[in-house]
Design an enzyme around this catalytic site. Structure first.
Site, mmCIF file in Angstrom:
data_model
loop_
_atom_site.group_PDB
_atom_site.id
_atom_site.type_symbol
_atom_site.label_atom_id
_atom_site.label_comp_id
_atom_site.label_asym_id
_atom_site.label_seq_id
_atom_site.Cartn_x
_atom_site.Cartn_y
_atom_site.Cartn_z
ATOM 1 N N HIS A 1 -35.949 -6.092 27.378
ATOM 2 C CA HIS A 1 -35.650 -6.525 26.004
ATOM 3 C C HIS A 1 -34.655 -7.687 26.113
ATOM 4 O O HIS A 1 -33.873 -7.737 27.073
ATOM 5 C CB HIS A 1 -35.017 -5.325 25.289
ATOM 6 C CG HIS A 1 -34.770 -5.498 23.825
ATOM 7 N ND1 HIS A 1 -33.694 -6.196 23.321
ATOM 8 C CD2 HIS A 1 -35.440 -5.035 22.741
ATOM 9 C CE1 HIS A 1 -33.713 -6.154 22.002
ATOM 10 N NE2 HIS A 1 -34.770 -5.461 21.612
ATOM 11 N N ASP B 1 -30.662 0.277 30.753
ATOM 12 C CA ASP B 1 -30.781 0.100 29.307
ATOM 13 C C ASP B 1 -31.574 1.309 28.807
ATOM 14 O O ASP B 1 -32.790 1.379 28.966
ATOM 15 C CB ASP B 1 -31.505 -1.217 29.033
ATOM 16 C CG ASP B 1 -31.861 -1.375 27.559
ATOM 17 O OD1 ASP B 1 -31.580 -0.450 26.769
ATOM 18 O OD2 ASP B 1 -32.439 -2.414 27.203
ATOM 19 N N GLN C 1 -34.449 2.916 24.616
ATOM 20 C CA GLN C 1 -35.696 3.622 24.276
ATOM 21 C C GLN C 1 -35.782 4.986 24.945
ATOM 22 O O GLN C 1 -36.459 5.887 24.428
ATOM 23 C CB GLN C 1 -36.908 2.777 24.678
ATOM 24 C CG GLN C 1 -37.057 1.488 23.905
ATOM 25 C CD GLN C 1 -37.288 1.711 22.414
ATOM 26 O OE1 GLN C 1 -37.762 2.750 21.977
ATOM 27 N NE2 GLN C 1 -36.925 0.730 21.613
ATOM 28 N N LYS D 1 -31.712 4.764 17.170
ATOM 29 C CA LYS D 1 -33.064 5.025 17.686
ATOM 30 C C LYS D 1 -33.249 6.500 18.020
ATOM 31 O O LYS D 1 -34.316 6.917 18.458
ATOM 32 C CB LYS D 1 -33.320 4.171 18.927
ATOM 33 C CG LYS D 1 -33.381 2.669 18.629
ATOM 34 C CD LYS D 1 -33.785 1.886 19.831
ATOM 35 C CE LYS D 1 -33.486 0.416 19.716
ATOM 36 N NZ LYS D 1 -34.410 -0.322 18.842
ATOM 37 N N CYS E 1 -38.825 -8.566 20.713
ATOM 38 C CA CYS E 1 -37.635 -9.011 21.455
ATOM 39 C C CYS E 1 -37.867 -8.931 22.957
ATOM 40 O O CYS E 1 -36.963 -8.555 23.722
ATOM 41 C CB CYS E 1 -36.394 -8.208 21.060
ATOM 42 S SG CYS E 1 -35.934 -8.403 19.358
HETATM 43 C C1 LIG Z 1 -35.290 -1.513 25.417
HETATM 44 C C2 LIG Z 1 -34.294 -1.946 24.388
HETATM 45 N N1 LIG Z 1 -33.093 -2.361 24.788
HETATM 46 C C3 LIG Z 1 -32.155 -2.731 23.923
HETATM 47 C C4 LIG Z 1 -32.385 -2.723 22.575
HETATM 48 C C5 LIG Z 1 -31.303 -3.154 21.646
HETATM 49 O O1 LIG Z 1 -30.906 -2.102 20.840
HETATM 50 P P1 LIG Z 1 -29.898 -2.349 19.630
HETATM 51 O O2 LIG Z 1 -30.502 -3.443 18.803
HETATM 52 O O3 LIG Z 1 -29.851 -1.032 18.933
HETATM 53 O O4 LIG Z 1 -28.592 -2.743 20.232
HETATM 54 C C6 LIG Z 1 -33.626 -2.326 22.096
HETATM 55 C C7 LIG Z 1 -33.935 -2.352 20.659
HETATM 56 O O5 LIG Z 1 -35.074 -2.378 20.238
HETATM 57 C C8 LIG Z 1 -34.604 -1.904 23.031
HETATM 58 O O6 LIG Z 1 -35.806 -1.503 22.631
#
Ligand SMILES: Cc1ncc(COP(=O)(O)O)c(C=O)c1O
Length: 420
Positions: free
Chosen positions: A137, A214, A217, A240, A378
């Site tokens: 992401h 990260d 998800q 999430k 993203c």
């Molecule tokens: C794999 C992954 N990493 C990071 C993020 C970023 O999360 P946040 O926008 O809640 O900080 C997302 C959000 O969709 C994601 O899917």
């Protein structure tokens, strides 16, 4: 209590997931959209919230509101206790060794940026390397690019195969003594791939390289045990995983967090301040400058209680079944191509339909009351890797049903009729 019903069948103990009972916990799912029952298939963007979380936020403001860590008065102590109790719940949820290894953030994005800026300032220098993967992401790309620019370090990318699986042998070859950190996703939001992070951590650690995962998800869908994984950092977002927006968690091993400088300065993160010198507070407060998201933390604690009451193992098993069903049903529609066919997958079904832009699919589905995401999610480098401008993405959660997948299939067919 949310419930899933245990049954005895054929002499074996099996479990039946009572999704209709679970759906009762989520008031928003009773809604109609464009005159149709809402089919919410966008949980990878944000999950829906159970009533207990909504109630917790409401009662925080109605009965407990005060600033934390600052008052001797009753309400401040009450708010502080609730806020810190939530930290303990989160610690247990991911099996962290210490409560002070749980840093509250605004979300996964902030957690990754915190590590990039703090660990990076101390440990990443000119000529050093940072390894990420080709399925990250933007939140796990851009902070490292910014760091590389600041410190003249180099960003390297682990390639993926056509199924969307990480090439582990390539990764093993990329490790060298210049690598200062590896940052990879645990579960890809664009492809649904579950990354073999334990193997990545073993390989990185064999060269004394720390690993950030990260978990944005993964945390809502997989049982996460940071000690079993032995990861050095784990970042995730409350919204999430049935919690409120604006709250998230960075887990870090104590010895790393102790050795890293704070990124934000201000109230609460100090031990003493004079104009000559400031000394910093102990963990976790060193990284939590300013008034935090108190109701968010409390709400996240309740979300964790809720997920525990349903059971992460049961959630993962049910969602696995749901994804298999969706893959079969949607994949069988002529013209549909599923993007991401990793052997280990969870909850994400990204697809394209020949001759129809994903935004058009999303628009037709919306008219049917079906919420999916259409775009690059993203993860523009993933779209480039698969040579598509965008995909439609149905992302599942344990409150979805097979009937909703059937509705998605009918909607996709309708889009094909409209645009053919
Ligand atoms: C794999 C992954 N990493 C990071 C993020 C970023 O999360 P946040 O926008 O809640 O900080 C997302 C959000 O969709 C994601 O899917």
């Amino acid at each position: 209590m949310p419930a899933a019903l245990e049954v005895e069948a054929k002499g074996m103990r099996t479990s039946q997931f009572d999704v209709h009972r679970i759906r009762e916990d989520f008031p928003i799912l009773k809604q109609q959209v464009h005159g149709r029952p809402l089919v919410y298939l966008d949980s990878a963007a944000t999950s829906q919230k159970p009533q207990v979380v909504i109630d917790a936020i409401k009662s925080y403001y109605a009965e407990q509101n005060a600033n934390v860590h600052r008052g001797v008065h009753y309400l401040s102590q009450l708010a502080t206790r609730e806020y810190e109790d939530a930290r303990v719940k989160i610690q247990r949820f991911i099996n962290a060794a210490e409560t002070h290894e749980i840093i509250y953030t605004r979300g996964a994005t902030e957690g990754i940026n915190l590590v990039a800026q703090s660990y990076g300032r101390k440990f990443v220098h000119e000529g050093d390397e940072i390894i990420i993967s080709a399925m990250e992401h933007h939140s796990n790309i851009v902070p490292w690019q910014m760091l590389c620019e600041q410190n003249r370090a180099k960003l390297r990318v682990i390639p993926i195969n056509d199924d969307g699986e990480l090439l582990i042998e390539e990764f093993a070859r990329m490790l060298n003594r210049n690598v200062k950190i590896v940052a990879v996703t645990h579960l890809s939001n664009a492809l649904g791939t579950i990354v073999p992070v334990k193997r990545i951590i073993e390989l990185a650690h064999s060269q004394d390289v720390p690993v950030l995962l990260d978990g944005a998800q993964a945390a809502p869908h997989l049982k996460v045990d940071v000690r079993e994984l032995d990861c050095d950092f784990y970042a995730f977002s409350g919204h999430k995983m049935c919690g409120p927006t604006g709250i998230g968690v960075l887990y870090g091993k104590s010895h790393w967090l102790e050795s890293m400088p704070p990124v934000l300065g201000g109230g609460d993160m100090i031990s003493s301040v004079t104009f000559e010198k400031t000394t910093y507070n102990s963990l976790p407060y060193k990284f939590e400058a300013g008034t935090p998201n108190i109701e968010g933390a409390i709400g996240l604690g309740v979300a964790v209680d809720y997920l525990n009451s349903v059971g992460l193992d049961r959630i993962a098993a049910y969602e696995h079944e749901l994804l298999d069903y969706a893959t079969e049903v949607i994949g069988a529609i002529p013209g549909v191509k599923i993007v991401g066919a990793a052997r280990e997958k969870s909850c994400v079904l990204s697809f394209t339909v020949d001759g129809i832009h994903p935004h058009d699919i999303g628009t037709v589905l919306d008219q049917e009351g079906i919420a999916v995401r259409a775009g690059h999610h993203c993860a523009q480098p993933v779209m480039k890797r698969f040579d598509v401008p965008a995909t439609a993405r149905a992302s599942l959660a344990f409150y979805n049903t097979k009937e909703e997948i059937d509705a998605l299939a009918v909607g996709v067919q309708k889009a094909i009729e409209v645009f053919s």
